[in-house]
Design a protein around this motif. Structure first.
Motif, PDB file in Angstrom:
ATOM      1  N   CYS A  15       6.223  -8.430  -1.950  1.00 50.38           N
ATOM      2  CA  CYS A  15       5.575  -7.225  -1.442  1.00 50.38           C
ATOM      3  C   CYS A  15       6.035  -6.993  -0.012  1.00 50.38           C
ATOM      4  O   CYS A  15       6.686  -7.835   0.594  1.00 50.38           O
ATOM      5  CB  CYS A  15       4.052  -7.328  -1.507  1.00 50.38           C
ATOM      6  SG  CYS A  15       3.358  -8.531  -0.368  1.00 50.38           S
ATOM      7  N   ARG A  16       5.670  -5.835   0.522  1.00 49.79           N
ATOM      8  CA  ARG A  16       5.944  -5.531   1.922  1.00 49.79           C
ATOM      9  C   ARG A  16       4.620  -5.519   2.684  1.00 49.79           C
ATOM     10  O   ARG A  16       3.581  -5.145   2.145  1.00 49.79           O
ATOM     11  CB  ARG A  16       6.635  -4.179   2.057  1.00 49.79           C
ATOM     12  CG  ARG A  16       8.011  -4.120   1.395  1.00 49.79           C
ATOM     13  CD  ARG A  16       8.665  -2.766   1.618  1.00 49.79           C
ATOM     14  NE  ARG A  16       7.841  -1.698   1.077  1.00 49.79           N
ATOM     15  CZ  ARG A  16       7.741  -0.481   1.611  1.00 49.79           C
ATOM     16  NH1 ARG A  16       8.388  -0.178   2.719  1.00 49.79           N
ATOM     17  NH2 ARG A  16       6.983   0.439   1.047  1.00 49.79           N
ATOM     18  N   TYR A  17       4.682  -5.897   3.956  1.00 48.79           N
ATOM     19  CA  TYR A  17       3.471  -5.936   4.769  1.00 48.79           C
ATOM     20  C   TYR A  17       3.869  -5.886   6.239  1.00 48.79           C
ATOM     21  O   TYR A  17       5.040  -6.068   6.595  1.00 48.79           O
ATOM     22  CB  TYR A  17       2.665  -7.219   4.490  1.00 48.79           C
ATOM     23  CG  TYR A  17       3.449  -8.491   4.671  1.00 48.79           C
ATOM     24  CD1 TYR A  17       3.548  -9.112   5.924  1.00 48.79           C
ATOM     25  CD2 TYR A  17       4.133  -9.065   3.601  1.00 48.79           C
ATOM     26  CE1 TYR A  17       4.287 -10.267   6.090  1.00 48.79           C
ATOM     27  CE2 TYR A  17       4.880 -10.221   3.764  1.00 48.79           C
ATOM     28  CZ  TYR A  17       4.956 -10.814   5.007  1.00 48.79           C
ATOM     29  OH  TYR A  17       5.704 -11.956   5.185  1.00 48.79           O
ATOM     30  N   ILE A  18       2.898  -5.629   7.082  1.00 41.62           N
ATOM     31  CA  ILE A  18       3.144  -5.678   8.524  1.00 41.62           C
ATOM     32  C   ILE A  18       2.654  -7.032   9.048  1.00 41.62           C
ATOM     33  O   ILE A  18       1.564  -7.471   8.723  1.00 41.62           O
ATOM     34  CB  ILE A  18       2.466  -4.513   9.266  1.00 41.62           C
ATOM     35  CG1 ILE A  18       0.959  -4.470   8.997  1.00 41.62           C
ATOM     36  CG2 ILE A  18       3.113  -3.190   8.875  1.00 41.62           C
ATOM     37  CD1 ILE A  18       0.208  -3.463   9.853  1.00 41.62           C
ATOM     38  N   ALA A  19       3.491  -7.685   9.839  1.00 40.90           N
ATOM     39  CA  ALA A  19       3.142  -8.996  10.391  1.00 40.90           C
ATOM     40  C   ALA A  19       2.944  -8.956  11.899  1.00 40.90           C
ATOM     41  O   ALA A  19       2.198  -9.763  12.447  1.00 40.90           O
ATOM     42  CB  ALA A  19       4.232 -10.018  10.046  1.00 40.90           C
TER      43      ALA A  19
END
Length: 408
Positions: free
Chosen positions: A144-148
């Protein structure tokens, strides 16, 4: 099954932007992170977990959501930092997230499904502890994609803008008023909403992207919008403005000058000349005339940014300013690459201010003093009243809590 977006301990890396809102109210592409979940999981009612101090105010804003409340014994917790696109939504809808399991991407907690009453009791913790979840559940990796980090909001913005624009069905419609002397290039990739106005001499050039002008927005004469640009509801683009290459302007904001690759949340003023590049500006900010942000170092090297007192290489060549809610800067302010400004700070004077400016600060390159809380609230109340928005008791409590957190 109840589906709940949650905040985990990683949100602390986003503190300058999150004093007044949960992580999923940050904007990326054409929507907030929460709105992406709403669109992709439209058949599922969502509930929300957020820090306890936020809940009283946000219950008055997001009235259709159960907040920090468990309504079932089977709850799928989804990290509010996830960018919910079609592949991720399909995992949710197909039942890929199994009861009694946790799902990670690298070291980032993405989802877990459990009986929350057995795990947490009657209410969720302040923040979900990813380490505790990893210890309690069988773990599986998930794509998945996410903001870190904060700068991911700028780094991932172009990709997400393109994805959402290509899925939008509004383009090709002109429902507002376009002056005969305005120029729309490739109208099939442009949307002008009902009540919106595009004045004489304005140029909307969607040759290499998409341009979205929401209902009741105003594009003043000689403004130029190119490639990927979204102008929110009732927002204003001032005379001669130059907006291009992935610009998001939130509802009721006013924007002028030159803006590239940036996100401007709702109710913010950047009306005058000056360059804003590859930046994230929160709600209720004001950038004085001829404010300029540097977004590229002279030696073209990657930009470092301060996170929790530690300098981290962002691996980005272009990165400007990240500014928290209710902050302001005076005329001719200059910001260096990778500058972070907290909530309700005032920056002014000659020279470059520091690259890291906390919340409730007053000053500039010559130094800062603490901004008095009551004065800060008085200004916030005045600014919001000008836009016909009331600073409610719940909002004031949250505002005061941010001050306490900063200094106590």
């Amino acid at each position: 099954m109840q589906v709940m977006l949650f905040e985990d301990d990683a949100v602390l890396k986003f503190t300058p932007l999150l004093h007044l809102k949960p992580i999923y109210e940050l904007t990326l592409g054409m929507r907030t992170l929460r709105e992406k979940f709403e669109v992709a999981l439209s058949s599922l009612p969502l509930s929300l977990h957020m820090r306890a101090a936020l809940a009283p105010y946000w219950r008055t804003v997001l009235t259709d959501y159960a907040i920090n409340t468990f309504t079932q014994n089977d709850v799928l917790f989804l990290n509010g930092r996830v960018i919910c696109d079609k592949p991720f939504a399909q995992k949710v809808l197909s039942g890929a997230f199994e009861f009694g399991k946790a799902y990670f991407n690298g070291g980032q907690l993405i989802a877990f499904r459990t009986n929350p009453h057995e795990l947490f009791g009657d209410s969720p913790p302040e923040l979900i502890d990813a380490k505790m979840i990893a210890e309690r559940f069988s773990s599986t990796q998930v794509d998945c994609r996410y903001i870190a980090f904060m700068w991911d909001l700028v780094r991932l913005h172009p990709e997400e803008f393109r994805r959402e624009a290509m899925q939008c069905k509004d383009f090709g419609k002109v429902e507002g008023t376009v002056h005969p002397r305005a120029i729309l290039v490739d109208e099939s990739r442009i949307y002008v909403g009902r009540g919106a106005q595009v004045r004489a001499g304005a140029v909307l050039d969607a040759t290499e992207g998409y341009i979205y002008v929401a209902p009741n927005a105003k594009i003043f004469p000689n403004a130029v919008l190119m490639n990927y640009v979204m102008i929110g509801e009732s927002a204003t683009v001032k005379i001669g403005a130059k907006l291009y290459d992935y610009v998001y302007v939130g509802a009721f904001s006013k924007v002028g000058g030159e803006v590239e690759g940036s996100i401007i949340e709702r109710y913010t003023n950047k009306q005058h000349e000056g360059f804003l590049g590859h930046s994230y500006i929160s709600s209720w900010c004001n950038l004085g005339a001829d404010t300029n942000t540097s977004d590229l170092k002279n030696n073209y090297s990657t930009i470092r940014m301060n996170v929790g007192g530690k300098e981290i290489d962002t691996k980005m060549q272009f990165l400007g300013l990240i500014m928290g809610e209710h902050s302001k800067c005076g005329i001719n302010t200059m910001f260096n690459t990778g500058t972070v400004v907290g909530m309700s700070s005032n920056i002014f004077g000659a020279g470059f201010p520091p690259k890291t400016i906390g919340s409730f600060q007053w000053g500039g390159a010559d130094g800062f003093v603490r901004y008095d809380l009551d004065k800060a609230l008085e200004v916030a109340r005045t600014v919001m009243k000008r836009r016909n928005v009331t600073l409610t008791p719940d909002y004031e409590t949250l505002f005061r809590a941010a001050y306490t957190k900063e200094f106590c």
